[in-house]
Design a protein around this motif. Sequence first.
Motif, PDB file in Angstrom:
ATOM      1  N   CYS A 243      -5.881   1.596  -8.186  1.00 34.50           N
ATOM      2  CA  CYS A 243      -4.977   1.680  -7.038  1.00 34.50           C
ATOM      3  C   CYS A 243      -5.738   2.266  -5.861  1.00 34.50           C
ATOM      4  CB  CYS A 243      -3.729   2.518  -7.347  1.00 34.50           C
ATOM      5  SG  CYS A 243      -4.039   4.294  -7.481  1.00 34.50           S
ATOM      6  N   ILE A 244      -5.213   2.033  -4.670  1.00 35.62           N
ATOM      7  CA  ILE A 244      -5.738   2.619  -3.440  1.00 35.62           C
ATOM      8  C   ILE A 244      -4.605   3.413  -2.799  1.00 35.62           C
ATOM      9  CG2 ILE A 244      -6.666   2.171  -1.136  1.00 35.62           C
ATOM     10  CD1 ILE A 244      -7.957  -0.368  -2.281  1.00 35.62           C
ATOM     11  N   VAL A 245      -4.879   4.672  -2.477  1.00 35.12           N
ATOM     12  CA  VAL A 245      -3.876   5.572  -1.902  1.00 35.12           C
ATOM     13  C   VAL A 245      -4.294   5.913  -0.473  1.00 35.12           C
ATOM     14  CG1 VAL A 245      -2.738   7.810  -2.103  1.00 35.12           C
ATOM     15  CG2 VAL A 245      -3.368   6.543  -4.170  1.00 35.12           C
ATOM     16  N   LEU A 246      -3.360   5.800   0.452  1.00 31.11           N
ATOM     17  CA  LEU A 246      -3.608   6.154   1.848  1.00 31.11           C
ATOM     18  C   LEU A 246      -2.959   7.488   2.182  1.00 31.11           C
ATOM     19  CD1 LEU A 246      -2.964   2.783   3.757  1.00 31.11           C
ATOM     20  CD2 LEU A 246      -5.088   3.616   2.723  1.00 31.11           C
ATOM     21  N   ALA A 247      -3.701   8.335   2.866  1.00 33.50           N
ATOM     22  CA  ALA A 247      -3.195   9.606   3.368  1.00 33.50           C
ATOM     23  C   ALA A 247      -3.692   9.776   4.800  1.00 33.50           C
ATOM     24  CB  ALA A 247      -3.651  10.761   2.485  1.00 33.50           C
ATOM     25  N   GLY A 248      -3.323  10.895   5.431  1.00 35.85           N
ATOM     26  CA  GLY A 248      -3.655  11.107   6.830  1.00 35.85           C
ATOM     27  C   GLY A 248      -2.549  10.586   7.727  1.00 35.85           C
ATOM     28  N   GLY A 249      -2.625  10.920   8.996  1.00 39.59           N
ATOM     29  CA  GLY A 249      -1.546  10.604   9.920  1.00 39.59           C
ATOM     30  C   GLY A 249      -1.206   9.125  10.005  1.00 39.59           C
ATOM     31  N   LEU A 250      -2.221   8.256   9.965  1.00 42.08           N
ATOM     32  CA  LEU A 250      -1.967   6.826  10.100  1.00 42.08           C
ATOM     33  C   LEU A 250      -1.347   6.226   8.846  1.00 42.08           C
ATOM     34  CD1 LEU A 250      -5.078   5.490  12.058  1.00 42.08           C
ATOM     35  CD2 LEU A 250      -2.946   6.444  12.927  1.00 42.08           C
ATOM     36  N   SER A 251      -1.399   6.941   7.732  1.00 42.18           N
ATOM     37  CA  SER A 251      -0.803   6.407   6.501  1.00 42.18           C
ATOM     38  C   SER A 251       0.710   6.315   6.606  1.00 42.18           C
ATOM     39  CB  SER A 251      -1.185   7.285   5.301  1.00 42.18           C
ATOM     40  OG  SER A 251      -0.532   8.548   5.348  1.00 42.18           O
ATOM     41  N   ASN A 252       1.299   6.935   7.624  1.00 39.87           N
ATOM     42  CA  ASN A 252       2.745   6.876   7.811  1.00 39.87           C
ATOM     43  C   ASN A 252       3.198   5.578   8.480  1.00 39.87           C
ATOM     44  OD1 ASN A 252       3.267   9.487   6.739  1.00 39.87           O
ATOM     45  ND2 ASN A 252       2.500  10.385   8.636  1.00 39.87           N
ATOM     46  N   MET A 253       2.253   4.728   8.876  1.00 41.10           N
ATOM     47  CA  MET A 253       2.604   3.457   9.504  1.00 41.10           C
ATOM     48  C   MET A 253       2.995   2.469   8.406  1.00 41.10           C
ATOM     49  SD  MET A 253      -0.039   3.153  12.735  1.00 41.10           S
ATOM     50  CE  MET A 253      -1.411   2.607  11.749  1.00 41.10           C
ATOM     51  N   ALA A 254       4.289   2.196   8.294  1.00 42.46           N
ATOM     52  CA  ALA A 254       4.824   1.446   7.158  1.00 42.46           C
ATOM     53  C   ALA A 254       4.300   0.020   7.076  1.00 42.46           C
ATOM     54  CB  ALA A 254       6.352   1.436   7.227  1.00 42.46           C
ATOM     55  N   HIS A 255       3.931  -0.572   8.216  1.00 44.39           N
ATOM     56  CA  HIS A 255       3.486  -1.966   8.197  1.00 44.39           C
ATOM     57  C   HIS A 255       2.195  -2.169   7.399  1.00 44.39           C
ATOM     58  CE1 HIS A 255       1.156  -0.319  11.605  1.00 44.39           C
ATOM     59  NE2 HIS A 255       0.251  -1.204  11.240  1.00 44.39           N
ATOM     60  N   LEU A 256       1.398  -1.115   7.238  1.00 37.98           N
ATOM     61  CA  LEU A 256       0.123  -1.256   6.538  1.00 37.98           C
ATOM     62  C   LEU A 256       0.294  -1.725   5.094  1.00 37.98           C
ATOM     63  CD1 LEU A 256      -1.795   1.947   7.739  1.00 37.98           C
ATOM     64  CD2 LEU A 256      -2.056  -0.403   8.572  1.00 37.98           C
ATOM     65  N   TYR A 257       1.368  -1.293   4.447  1.00 44.30           N
ATOM     66  CA  TYR A 257       1.528  -1.544   3.010  1.00 44.30           C
ATOM     67  C   TYR A 257       1.943  -2.983   2.715  1.00 44.30           C
ATOM     68  CZ  TYR A 257       0.967   3.400   3.212  1.00 44.30           C
ATOM     69  OH  TYR A 257       0.438   4.643   3.474  1.00 44.30           O
ATOM     70  N   ASP A 258       2.344  -3.693   3.751  1.00 41.62           N
ATOM     71  CA  ASP A 258       2.635  -5.119   3.616  1.00 41.62           C
ATOM     72  C   ASP A 258       1.496  -5.962   4.177  1.00 41.62           C
ATOM     73  OD1 ASP A 258       4.220  -7.560   3.281  1.00 41.62           O
ATOM     74  OD2 ASP A 258       4.457  -7.487   5.457  1.00 41.62           O
ATOM     75  N   LEU A 259       1.064  -5.665   5.387  1.00 39.90           N
ATOM     76  CA  LEU A 259       0.074  -6.493   6.058  1.00 39.90           C
ATOM     77  C   LEU A 259      -1.301  -6.433   5.399  1.00 39.90           C
ATOM     78  CD1 LEU A 259       0.783  -5.942   9.869  1.00 39.90           C
ATOM     79  CD2 LEU A 259       1.406  -7.883   8.441  1.00 39.90           C
TER      80      LEU A 259
END
Length: 296
Positions: A243-259
Motif C-alpha cells: 500500500c501507499i499512504v499519503l500524509a502531510g498537508g496536501l494529503s487532505n486533498m480528496a481528489h488525489l485518491y481517485d485521480l
Amino acid sequence: MPFRLGIDLGGTKTEIVALDATGAIRLRRRAPTPPDYADVIGLIGALVEAAEAELSGQGSVGIGIPGSLSPATGLVRGANSTWLNGGRLDADVAARLGRPVRLSNDANCLAMSEAADGAGAGYRRVFAVILGTGVGAGITTEGRIEEGRNRITGEWGHNPLPWMTPEEYPGPACWCGRRGCIETFLRGPALAADADGSGARDAGGLPARAAAGDAAAAGAIARHADRLARALAHVINLLDPDCIVLAGGLSNMAHLYDLVPRRWRDFVFSDVVETPLLRAVHGDSSGVLGAARLWD
C-alpha cells in the motif's frame, strides 16, 4: 506505567508526545523550532524534562528529523532545516539528557506509525509519503523501518520527476543543488505557485477554487495529480509496495485518491495495478507517534 517519548523536529514546530504501554497518548506539547543548532538541543532537552516531570517518570526518547545520520560520520545530512546539517544530533541530545536516544528520518517515523496502527496496519510493505512543505518517504516491511546500507531508503523526493514533458524539463532548481527533483514539483508551495505565481505559498484553498470553476486552480491541481501519479508509478515499478499512504498537508486533498490511481495505470509496468492509495490515519501526528515507537 512505562511510557515512550516521541519528538517530531520540524522546520517551524517541534512536537513531543508520550505513549503509554497500550499506545495511548498520555501527553502532547508543541513549541516553535528555533533556527539554531544549540537552541534545538536545548529545546529538546527542555521538552523531555518537562514531560517527565509532569508524568513523574522517565521514558525512552525517539526523535524524527527532516534528514538522516551519515553512517560514515554520524552527522546529520540532507536536512532542509539546514542548521541541523553537520551536527551530531543523537549524541548531543543524549549528552543533554544523560541517556541514549534513537533518531530516524521523519518520513521513516511516519511509515512506522501508519504501519503499526494506522492506514498501513495489516499490510506487509508500506510506502509512506509526506506531501507538505517538503516531500519525502519512508518504507516499512513487517512493521520495521527499512534504513538501507547508506541510511537513505525512501529518499524519493530527491529523484527526478519521471517521464517529464518538454514543458517540465529540466525542472525547477532544488535546494539540494540539482534540478527537477520530485520535491520541486509536488511540495505545497510548488502547487500554490503553479496556480497563482511564484510568490504564492498556500495551496490549501485550490481544490475548492477548482470546484467553483477557477481555471488556474483546476489546471494546477490536475498537473499536480498527474505528476504525483508518475512519481508513485516509479515506486510501484521498483518496490511494488502493498500500500501507499499519503500524509502531510496536501494529503487532505480528496481528489488525489481517485485521480492518482487512475493516472498511474498508464505508467506502471503491469497489466493490473491493485495498489491501494490511502490517507494517513494519524494525519500530521504520524511522525511524532512513529518517533515514540523507535524503541519498539
